[in-house]
Scaffold this motif. Structure first.
Motif, PDB file in Angstrom:
ATOM      1  N   LYS A   1       4.927   7.871   7.021  1.00 45.94           N
ATOM      2  CA  LYS A   1       4.726   9.079   7.819  1.00 45.94           C
ATOM      3  C   LYS A   1       4.104  10.188   6.977  1.00 45.94           C
ATOM      4  CE  LYS A   1       6.709   6.979  11.213  1.00 45.94           C
ATOM      5  NZ  LYS A   1       5.859   6.391  12.287  1.00 45.94           N
ATOM      6  N   THR A   2       3.732   9.862   5.747  1.00 44.53           N
ATOM      7  CA  THR A   2       3.201  10.880   4.833  1.00 44.53           C
ATOM      8  C   THR A   2       1.803  10.570   4.300  1.00 44.53           C
ATOM      9  OG1 THR A   2       4.370   9.817   2.991  1.00 44.53           O
ATOM     10  CG2 THR A   2       5.497  11.642   4.113  1.00 44.53           C
ATOM     11  N   ILE A   3       1.541   9.319   3.960  1.00 44.22           N
ATOM     12  CA  ILE A   3       0.225   8.962   3.418  1.00 44.22           C
ATOM     13  C   ILE A   3      -0.819   9.015   4.537  1.00 44.22           C
ATOM     14  CG2 ILE A   3      -1.145   7.172   2.269  1.00 44.22           C
ATOM     15  CD1 ILE A   3       1.498   6.055   1.159  1.00 44.22           C
ATOM     16  N   PRO A   4      -1.951   9.685   4.330  1.00 46.19           N
ATOM     17  CA  PRO A   4      -2.992   9.726   5.358  1.00 46.19           C
ATOM     18  C   PRO A   4      -3.472   8.330   5.747  1.00 46.19           C
ATOM     19  CG  PRO A   4      -3.404  11.389   3.689  1.00 46.19           C
ATOM     20  CD  PRO A   4      -2.288  10.532   3.167  1.00 46.19           C
TER      21      PRO A   4
ATOM     22  N   PHE B   1       0.826  -1.214   0.000  1.00 46.24           N
ATOM     23  CA  PHE B   1       0.000   0.000   0.000  1.00 46.24           C
ATOM     24  C   PHE B   1       0.859   1.262   0.000  1.00 46.24           C
ATOM     25  CE2 PHE B   1      -4.269  -1.691   1.904  1.00 46.24           C
ATOM     26  CZ  PHE B   1      -4.495  -2.373   0.710  1.00 46.24           C
ATOM     27  N   VAL B   2       1.911   1.265   0.781  1.00 47.99           N
ATOM     28  CA  VAL B   2       2.788   2.439   0.813  1.00 47.99           C
ATOM     29  C   VAL B   2       3.437   2.643  -0.556  1.00 47.99           C
ATOM     30  CG1 VAL B   2       4.880   3.412   1.816  1.00 47.99           C
ATOM     31  CG2 VAL B   2       3.192   2.327   3.295  1.00 47.99           C
ATOM     32  N   GLY B   3       3.800   1.548  -1.201  1.00 47.52           N
ATOM     33  CA  GLY B   3       4.373   1.647  -2.539  1.00 47.52           C
ATOM     34  C   GLY B   3       3.381   2.152  -3.565  1.00 47.52           C
ATOM     35  N   ASP B   4       2.105   1.807  -3.382  1.00 44.85           N
ATOM     36  CA  ASP B   4       1.055   2.258  -4.308  1.00 44.85           C
ATOM     37  C   ASP B   4       0.727   3.741  -4.133  1.00 44.85           C
ATOM     38  OD1 ASP B   4       0.901  -0.321  -5.273  1.00 44.85           O
ATOM     39  OD2 ASP B   4      -0.878  -0.868  -4.100  1.00 44.85           O
ATOM     40  N   ASN B   5       1.035   4.281  -2.945  1.00 45.40           N
ATOM     41  CA  ASN B   5       0.815   5.697  -2.635  1.00 45.40           C
ATOM     42  C   ASN B   5      -0.633   6.154  -2.898  1.00 45.40           C
ATOM     43  OD1 ASN B   5       1.689   8.231  -1.717  1.00 45.40           O
ATOM     44  ND2 ASN B   5       2.026   8.959  -3.800  1.00 45.40           N
ATOM     45  N   PRO B   6      -1.616   5.538  -2.224  1.00 42.48           N
ATOM     46  CA  PRO B   6      -3.016   5.957  -2.397  1.00 42.48           C
ATOM     47  C   PRO B   6      -3.288   7.288  -1.710  1.00 42.48           C
ATOM     48  CG  PRO B   6      -2.848   4.361  -0.634  1.00 42.48           C
ATOM     49  CD  PRO B   6      -1.481   4.465  -1.226  1.00 42.48           C
ATOM     50  N   ASP B   7      -4.485   7.820  -1.903  1.00 43.27           N
ATOM     51  CA  ASP B   7      -4.852   9.078  -1.249  1.00 43.27           C
ATOM     52  C   ASP B   7      -5.072   8.882   0.246  1.00 43.27           C
ATOM     53  OD1 ASP B   7      -5.194  11.114  -3.515  1.00 43.27           O
ATOM     54  OD2 ASP B   7      -6.316   9.402  -4.253  1.00 43.27           O
ATOM     55  N   VAL B   8      -5.653   7.728   0.613  1.00 41.93           N
ATOM     56  CA  VAL B   8      -5.901   7.400   2.022  1.00 41.93           C
ATOM     57  C   VAL B   8      -5.749   5.898   2.203  1.00 41.93           C
ATOM     58  CG1 VAL B   8      -7.536   7.459   3.946  1.00 41.93           C
ATOM     59  CG2 VAL B   8      -7.559   9.302   2.267  1.00 41.93           C
ATOM     60  N   ILE B   9      -5.190   5.493   3.336  1.00 40.29           N
ATOM     61  CA  ILE B   9      -5.170   4.081   3.719  1.00 40.29           C
ATOM     62  C   ILE B   9      -6.075   3.914   4.931  1.00 40.29           C
ATOM     63  CG2 ILE B   9      -3.807   2.136   4.565  1.00 40.29           C
ATOM     64  CD1 ILE B   9      -1.366   3.329   3.184  1.00 40.29           C
ATOM     65  N   VAL B  10      -7.007   2.975   4.849  1.00 37.70           N
ATOM     66  CA  VAL B  10      -7.873   2.633   5.985  1.00 37.70           C
ATOM     67  C   VAL B  10      -7.390   1.309   6.554  1.00 37.70           C
ATOM     68  CG1 VAL B  10     -10.216   2.122   6.758  1.00 37.70           C
ATOM     69  CG2 VAL B  10      -9.840   3.843   4.973  1.00 37.70           C
ATOM     70  N   ALA B  11      -7.021   1.297   7.822  1.00 35.94           N
ATOM     71  CA  ALA B  11      -6.505   0.084   8.469  1.00 35.94           C
ATOM     72  C   ALA B  11      -7.481  -0.365   9.548  1.00 35.94           C
ATOM     73  CB  ALA B  11      -5.128   0.359   9.067  1.00 35.94           C
TER      74      ALA B  11
ATOM     75  N   ASN C   1       0.196  11.948  10.315  1.00 36.20           N
ATOM     76  CA  ASN C   1      -0.617  11.476   9.190  1.00 36.20           C
ATOM     77  C   ASN C   1      -1.683  10.485   9.636  1.00 36.20           C
ATOM     78  OD1 ASN C   1       1.516   9.584   9.776  1.00 36.20           O
ATOM     79  ND2 ASN C   1       1.042   8.512   7.877  1.00 36.20           N
ATOM     80  N   VAL C   2      -1.909  10.398  10.959  1.00 36.13           N
ATOM     81  CA  VAL C   2      -2.802   9.354  11.493  1.00 36.13           C
ATOM     82  C   VAL C   2      -3.983   9.925  12.274  1.00 36.13           C
ATOM     83  CG1 VAL C   2      -2.925   7.278  12.933  1.00 36.13           C
ATOM     84  CG2 VAL C   2      -0.816   7.805  11.689  1.00 36.13           C
ATOM     85  N   THR C   3      -5.159   9.357  12.027  1.00 32.19           N
ATOM     86  CA  THR C   3      -6.349   9.617  12.830  1.00 32.19           C
ATOM     87  C   THR C   3      -7.238   8.381  12.724  1.00 32.19           C
ATOM     88  OG1 THR C   3      -8.159  11.153  13.289  1.00 32.19           O
ATOM     89  CG2 THR C   3      -7.710  10.682  10.973  1.00 32.19           C
ATOM     90  N   GLY C   4      -8.363   8.374  13.439  1.00 34.26           N
ATOM     91  CA  GLY C   4      -9.228   7.212  13.296  1.00 34.26           C
ATOM     92  C   GLY C   4     -10.304   7.080  14.346  1.00 34.26           C
ATOM     93  N   LEU C   5     -10.922   5.894  14.339  1.00 34.68           N
ATOM     94  CA  LEU C   5     -12.060   5.590  15.205  1.00 34.68           C
ATOM     95  C   LEU C   5     -11.764   4.394  16.094  1.00 34.68           C
ATOM     96  CD1 LEU C   5     -14.745   7.242  14.939  1.00 34.68           C
ATOM     97  CD2 LEU C   5     -13.376   7.312  12.867  1.00 34.68           C
ATOM     98  N   SER C   6     -12.107   4.537  17.360  1.00 34.20           N
ATOM     99  CA  SER C   6     -11.920   3.463  18.334  1.00 34.20           C
ATOM    100  C   SER C   6     -13.274   2.920  18.788  1.00 34.20           C
ATOM    101  CB  SER C   6     -11.152   3.996  19.543  1.00 34.20           C
ATOM    102  OG  SER C   6     -11.211   3.088  20.624  1.00 34.20           O
ATOM    103  N   HIS C   7     -13.281   1.652  19.204  1.00 38.76           N
ATOM    104  CA  HIS C   7     -14.488   1.095  19.815  1.00 38.76           C
ATOM    105  C   HIS C   7     -14.220   0.762  21.283  1.00 38.76           C
ATOM    106  CE1 HIS C   7     -12.234  -2.466  18.435  1.00 38.76           C
ATOM    107  NE2 HIS C   7     -12.797  -3.110  19.447  1.00 38.76           N
ATOM    108  N   MET C   8     -13.368   1.573  21.899  1.00 38.31           N
ATOM    109  CA  MET C   8     -13.055   1.372  23.320  1.00 38.31           C
ATOM    110  C   MET C   8     -14.336   1.343  24.155  1.00 38.31           C
ATOM    111  SD  MET C   8     -10.680   3.720  25.841  1.00 38.31           S
ATOM    112  CE  MET C   8      -9.119   3.250  25.075  1.00 38.31           C
ATOM    113  N   LEU C   9     -14.450   0.333  25.007  1.00 40.67           N
ATOM    114  CA  LEU C   9     -15.653   0.154  25.815  1.00 40.67           C
ATOM    115  C   LEU C   9     -15.390   0.475  27.283  1.00 40.67           C
ATOM    116  CD1 LEU C   9     -16.889  -3.227  24.289  1.00 40.67           C
ATOM    117  CD2 LEU C   9     -17.763  -0.941  23.798  1.00 40.67           C
TER     118      LEU C   9
END
Length: 329
Positions: free
Chosen positions: A115-118, A91-101, A142-150
């Motif tokens: 450290k650059t791809i969103p 995925f890093v080699g493909d350099n997409p606009d966003v990576i969802v993990a 370059n990182v943000t996201g959603l947690s399901h912390m209970l």
């Protein structure tokens, strides 16, 4: 005649220029409109699949359609850490606009690889323990996201409502998954406050889940599961052990209720996916991931399975069943 030829030539030239500009504009627009979103999940099971599908549906709802103006690239690690690392490199080699993990074992190698791809993580119980972000504030990276912390307090409340006199709670978990270790420690501390002992059994691989569960038979009053990916991926095998031993099984993933848990108080993972999709859209429209704070889902739902309760030898109070958002029979 000379003036007519001049006018004709000018008109023809103007049409050619306008046509060229129009073609150029269309091509430029097409190139600008196409976005690439690369999505990876550690393993395919109902909860993580719901996150993936919810993310995709939200993108479509916002006008980003695969095959039109969006390239959607999904890869599953199939529960293999080595494969997760390979997908991260690809995925890093493909350099997409966003990576969802999706899920901790997939998010960690992605975040380590760029450290650059969103990067937008999702379905992570504790993003701080997983070292994806430092806190709930905008990361500036370059990182943000959603947690399901209970909230462990509410999880213990469910356990006590299903088995009021429980003194020993069993848990099967993967000690190599930060998500699972963090959730285990949270629930363990809260159980101790209630005078309840947590009895642990390690399952480093999905094939270890059933044997680990069997090792707890005779030692516990109730079985509790976190959103451990190894456990959830083979949840039916855990439910069978509990059915055979008449041990009430409580989950923290509502999708596991139809797979054999008596009850679960958890997030709606499809909704979590829709929330994830909203964050991806914000980034595709120009926002920086480092300016978007990580967040958790507050939309918790109680699911109850009365048939599973009967198989596992537990009687649920009418008030508890009535309080459920969904009851399976």
């Amino acid at each position: 005649m000379k003036e007519e030829r001049t006018v004709f030539a000018l008109t023809k030239s103007l049409r050619a220029i306008v046509g060229a500009l129009a073609i150029g504009a269309v091509c430029a627009s097409a190139l600008a409109a196409e976005k690439v979103v690369a999505v990876t999940s550690y393993v395919e099971h109902p909860a993580l699949d719901a996150v993936r599908d919810g993310t995709k549906d939200e993108l479509i709802a916002e006008g980003f359609e695969p095959g039109k103006n969006l390239k959607w690239d999904f890869q599953s690690a199939q529960g293999n850490a080595g494969t997760a690392g390979q997908i991260a490199k690809k995925f890093v080699g493909d350099n997409p606009d966003v990576i969802v993990a999706i899920a901790t074992p997939s998010a960690q190698p992605i975040v380590a690889a760029t450290k650059t791809i969103p990067v937008v993580y999702s379905a992570i119980a504790d993003p701080m323990a997983a070292q994806l972000v430092k806190d709930w504030k905008p990361s500036g990276t370059n990182v943000t996201g959603l947690s399901h912390m209970l909230d462990p307090v509410r999880q213990v409340e469910v356990i006590k409502r299903v088995v009021p006199n429980a003194k020993r709670v069993g848990i099967v978990y993967n000690p190599g998954e930060a998500n699972s270790v963090s959730a285990l420690n949270n629930i363990k501390g809260e159980l101790q406050k209630a005078g309840i002992t947590l009895v642990e059994a390690a399952a480093p691989r999905s094939v270890d889940v059933a044997p680990a569960a069997k090792s707890l038979v005779g030692k516990i009053d109730v079985m509790y599961t976190t959103t451990d990916n190894n456990v959830v991926s083979v949840f039916e095998s855990l439910a069978k052990v509990c059915n055979d031993a008449k041990i009430p099984l409580i989950a923290s993933d509502t999708g596991s209720v139809k797979r054999g848990a008596v009850a679960a108080l958890g997030v709606n993972f499809y909704d979590l996916g829709r929330q994830t999709g909203k964050v991806v859209v914000r980034i595709l429209k120009g926002e920086k991931p480092g300016d978007i704070a990580s967040s958790t889902s507050k939309n918790l739902e109680l699911y109850v399975n009365t048939s599973a309760a009967q198989k596992q030898g537990v009687t649920l109070s009418p008030d508890f069943v009535k309080s459920a958002a969904k009851v399976l029979n």
